[in-house]
Design an enzyme around this catalytic site. Structure first.
Site, mmCIF file in Angstrom:
data_model
loop_
_atom_site.group_PDB
_atom_site.id
_atom_site.type_symbol
_atom_site.label_atom_id
_atom_site.label_comp_id
_atom_site.label_asym_id
_atom_site.label_seq_id
_atom_site.Cartn_x
_atom_site.Cartn_y
_atom_site.Cartn_z
ATOM 1 N N VAL A 180 0.818 -1.213 0.000
ATOM 2 C CA VAL A 180 0.000 0.000 0.000
ATOM 3 C C VAL A 180 0.851 1.261 0.000
ATOM 4 O O VAL A 180 1.947 1.290 0.565
ATOM 5 C CB VAL A 180 -0.957 0.017 1.203
ATOM 6 C CG1 VAL A 180 -2.022 -1.051 1.040
ATOM 7 C CG2 VAL A 180 -0.199 -0.178 2.511
ATOM 8 N N LYS B 9 8.076 -8.526 -3.253
ATOM 9 C CA LYS B 9 7.986 -7.222 -2.589
ATOM 10 C C LYS B 9 9.291 -6.424 -2.780
ATOM 11 O O LYS B 9 9.286 -5.237 -3.104
ATOM 12 C CB LYS B 9 7.708 -7.453 -1.101
ATOM 13 C CG LYS B 9 7.943 -6.281 -0.210
ATOM 14 C CD LYS B 9 6.854 -5.265 -0.386
ATOM 15 C CE LYS B 9 7.201 -4.003 0.351
ATOM 16 N NZ LYS B 9 6.050 -3.246 0.744
ATOM 17 N N CYS C 193 10.775 2.358 2.809
ATOM 18 C CA CYS C 193 10.590 1.173 1.944
ATOM 19 C C CYS C 193 11.563 1.198 0.770
ATOM 20 O O CYS C 193 12.474 0.389 0.686
ATOM 21 C CB CYS C 193 9.158 1.145 1.422
ATOM 22 S SG CYS C 193 7.960 1.192 2.752
ATOM 23 N N PHE D 86 9.083 13.058 3.504
ATOM 24 C CA PHE D 86 9.844 12.221 2.559
ATOM 25 C C PHE D 86 9.233 12.235 1.176
ATOM 26 O O PHE D 86 9.878 11.877 0.193
ATOM 27 C CB PHE D 86 10.042 10.810 3.117
ATOM 28 C CG PHE D 86 8.987 9.798 2.779
ATOM 29 C CD1 PHE D 86 9.065 9.048 1.611
ATOM 30 C CD2 PHE D 86 7.920 9.575 3.634
ATOM 31 C CE1 PHE D 86 8.095 8.108 1.298
ATOM 32 C CE2 PHE D 86 6.949 8.635 3.333
ATOM 33 C CZ PHE D 86 7.032 7.909 2.158
ATOM 34 N N ARG E 248 10.422 10.168 8.185
ATOM 35 C CA ARG E 248 11.435 9.109 8.310
ATOM 36 C C ARG E 248 12.240 9.000 7.025
ATOM 37 O O ARG E 248 11.683 8.987 5.943
ATOM 38 C CB ARG E 248 10.757 7.765 8.617
ATOM 39 C CG ARG E 248 10.210 7.733 10.023
ATOM 40 C CD ARG E 248 9.487 6.456 10.302
ATOM 41 N NE ARG E 248 8.303 6.313 9.476
ATOM 42 C CZ ARG E 248 7.549 5.219 9.448
ATOM 43 N NH1 ARG E 248 7.871 4.189 10.173
ATOM 44 N NH2 ARG E 248 6.481 5.159 8.697
HETATM 45 N N1 SAJ Z 1 10.174 9.650 -5.723
HETATM 46 C C1 SAJ Z 1 10.904 10.382 -6.644
HETATM 47 N N2 SAJ Z 1 10.512 10.359 -7.947
HETATM 48 C C2 SAJ Z 1 9.427 9.651 -8.371
HETATM 49 C C3 SAJ Z 1 8.694 8.892 -7.427
HETATM 50 C C4 SAJ Z 1 9.095 8.923 -6.112
HETATM 51 O O1 SAJ Z 1 11.896 11.031 -6.302
HETATM 52 O O2 SAJ Z 1 9.122 9.700 -9.563
HETATM 53 C C5 SAJ Z 1 10.591 9.625 -4.304
HETATM 54 C C6 SAJ Z 1 9.560 10.195 -3.329
HETATM 55 O O3 SAJ Z 1 9.646 11.601 -3.248
HETATM 56 C C7 SAJ Z 1 9.958 9.505 -2.054
HETATM 57 C C8 SAJ Z 1 10.449 8.129 -2.520
HETATM 58 O O4 SAJ Z 1 10.729 8.274 -3.896
HETATM 59 O O5 SAJ Z 1 11.026 10.171 -1.425
HETATM 60 C C9 SAJ Z 1 9.477 6.990 -2.324
HETATM 61 O O6 SAJ Z 1 8.147 7.412 -2.648
HETATM 62 P P1 SAJ Z 1 7.125 6.488 -3.442
HETATM 63 O O7 SAJ Z 1 5.860 7.228 -3.595
HETATM 64 O O8 SAJ Z 1 7.748 5.988 -4.691
HETATM 65 O O9 SAJ Z 1 6.947 5.186 -2.553
HETATM 66 P P2 SAJ Z 1 6.596 4.886 -0.996
HETATM 67 O O10 SAJ Z 1 7.876 4.641 -0.283
HETATM 68 O O11 SAJ Z 1 5.655 5.867 -0.414
HETATM 69 O O12 SAJ Z 1 5.771 3.498 -1.170
HETATM 70 C C10 SAJ Z 1 6.392 2.426 -1.856
HETATM 71 C C11 SAJ Z 1 5.397 1.868 -2.897
HETATM 72 N N3 SAJ Z 1 6.080 0.930 -3.769
HETATM 73 C C12 SAJ Z 1 6.020 1.050 -5.129
HETATM 74 O O13 SAJ Z 1 5.442 1.955 -5.693
HETATM 75 C C13 SAJ Z 1 6.713 -0.021 -5.913
HETATM 76 C C14 SAJ Z 1 4.234 1.194 -2.180
HETATM 77 O O14 SAJ Z 1 3.363 0.565 -3.110
HETATM 78 C C15 SAJ Z 1 4.769 0.146 -1.176
HETATM 79 O O15 SAJ Z 1 3.716 -0.482 -0.466
HETATM 80 C C16 SAJ Z 1 5.645 0.877 -0.182
HETATM 81 O O16 SAJ Z 1 6.748 1.446 -0.904
HETATM 82 C C17 SAJ Z 1 6.123 -0.135 0.850
HETATM 83 O O17 SAJ Z 1 5.531 -0.176 1.956
HETATM 84 O O18 SAJ Z 1 7.017 -0.922 0.544
#
Ligand code: SAJ
Length: 420
Positions: free
Chosen positions: A163, A214, A268, A328, A336
């Site tokens: 999620v 995962k 994550c 973040f 975090r």
């Molecule tokens: N980010 C970028 N550029 C992008 C996308 C994200 O710099 O184009 C950065 C964000 O600003 C952030 C980080 O990456 O710092 C992570 O953000 P995110 O929205 O990509 O992901 P999380 O960590 O909030 O959630 C992820 C998700 N995984 C995937 O999309 C493959 C979510 O589905 C997982 O459940 C979650 O990790 C988890 O719990 O593992």
């Protein structure tokens, strides 16, 4: 309703995943005991309150407690099924599995014949089988499954959560789920559990594939973001607008480049790829390099801020810098592993007056409060007027009314491409 469907479920770990899972199960009529080692968390939930910010979670939790379907406790109680959703932090190059081991040890005394145990915590391949072996050692009277032996008294499976923070209650129900039982019968039993609240597809596989799945999803995203971050640095060097470049390239039907930023944060994507590197260090060259590229991005942004501050000082001024956002990622209250917070903390140590805007913080988080030259601001437009240097770190929706014209005469470091 199938007879195999659990009617009482014990959810161990009431954090960002365990609590929403517990309340969603309770809202479907299951009797749920939520377990956490923190007495404060347990007391709060039993009052119908929550300790984490996630849309709608407070209302759904309050209802689950009021109806008597959810109660929290510091110790597991007997149940038909156990869901373990505890943290698996990464320390000194290794996954720290102590919370999983402690959770397994805590449920062992109440396990009985016919129970199901599902691990949801992000884990290196092999963790679920080790957990089953731990349970077998603690309860020699109960047969635990092994991949070679279908016959068992307790079924054990791995089912990762996927999620997205900020959309947890929606995605928990709607996302497809990968379910990896230690045996095929274990997968089938776990599927009965997730059928209670999941409307997405339930995809059965082996236990190690589910564990690896995962890690693979988050590593795939990390590698994609690293590509975008590297591209942004290359484009800076070549005098090309990376945001325009990515927008154009993404018109190709088979190209979907992600967005550069100040680095990758959260607990994550910035962590899980290391679990793969730990499991196969020689073979994980690309995954390791992606992590290094993303971890290096905050330093690159810091260098740019330093250049701007030095230039402002060189013309005789006492520079004021404003940073926009510390979380973040946009629109969450989670700091975090935040690259934005890390950047702000570094700048705070320099000879500069630092204004900090963060719509999700009432006071300065992290180390920032220790610095006298740092001040949190609530009126972002007033702060922009005051500042010489404006650094966009997190494009929260709250900043969407800042126009490019508001920044005239300022040095702008836009890590998210908002005004580029
Ligand atoms: N980010 C970028 N550029 C992008 C996308 C994200 O710099 O184009 C950065 C964000 O600003 C952030 C980080 O990456 O710092 C992570 O953000 P995110 O929205 O990509 O992901 P999380 O960590 O909030 O959630 C992820 C998700 N995984 C995937 O999309 C493959 C979510 O589905 C997982 O459940 C979650 O990790 C988890 O719990 O593992």
């Amino acid at each position: 309703m199938s007879d195999a469907r659990p009617r009482t479920i014990c959810v161990v770990g009431l954090g960002y995943i365990g609590l929403p899972t517990a309340v969603v199960l309770a809202s479907r009529g299951v009797s749920v005991v939520g377990v956490d080692i923190s007495e404060d968390v347990v007391a709060k939930i039993n009052r119908g309150q929550v300790h984490i910010v996630e849309p709608d979670l407070d209302a759904v939790t309050a209802r689950a407690v009021q109806t008597g379907k959810l109660r929290a406790a510091t110790r597991p109680a007997p149940a038909d099924a156990f869901v373990i959703a505890v943290p698996t932090p990464f320390h000194e190059g290794r996954a720290d599995l102590r919370y999983v081991e402690a959770a397994a040890a805590s449920i062992a005394p109440v396990l009985k014949r016919g129970d199901l145990v599902v691990l949801e915590s992000t884990s290196p391949p092999g963790t679920t089988e080790r957990m089953a072996a731990q349970l077998a050692a603690l309860r020699p009277d109960l047969r635990m499954p092994t991949p070679q032996d279908e016959d068992c008294d307790v079924h054990v499976a791995y089912c990762p959560e996927r999620v997205l923070p900020g959309r947890v209650l929606v995605e928990l129900v709607e996302n497809d789920r990968v379910i990896g039982g230690i045996t095929a019968r274990c997968s089938a039993r776990a599927e009965e559990l997730y059928r209670i609240f999941c409307t997405g597809s339930l995809l059965r596989t082996g236990v190690r594939t589910a564990e690896m799945c995962k890690l693979t999803e988050n590593s795939f995203r990390d590698v994609g973001i690293a590509f975008a971050n590297e591209l942004s640095i290359i484009c800076d060097r070549l005098g090309i607008n990376v945001w325009e470049l990515i927008r154009l390239a993404n018109h190709h039907p088979r190209v979907k480049i992600l967005q550069p930023g100040p680095g990758v944060g959260g607990h994550c994507i910035a962590v899980d790829p290391w679990f793969i590197v730990q499991a196969a260090p020689q073979e994980s060259r690309l995954i390791r390099t992606a992590r290094e590229v993303n971890d290096g991005k905050p330093s690159y942004v810091l260098d740019k801020i330093k250049v701007a501050i030095d230039a402002a000082r060189a013309v005789g001024g006492h520079p004021k810098a404003l940073v926009l956002g510390l979380a973040f990622k946009p629109d969450v209250d989670d700091f975090r592993e935040s690259p934005a917070l890390r950047i702000a903390e570094q700048v705070a140590g320099w000879d500069v007056e630092l204004l900090v805007s963060e719509p999700f913080a009432e006071r300065l988080p992290g180390d920032l409060s220790r610095h006298e030259n740092v001040r949190i601001v609530t009126d972002v437009h007033e702060a922009i007027r005051e500042a010489h240097i404006v650094v966009m770190l997190v494009n929260h929706r709250a900043y969407s009314d800042i126009a490019r014209a508001d920044l005239d005469g300022k040095v702008v470091i836009d890590t998210r491409g908002v005004w580029s």
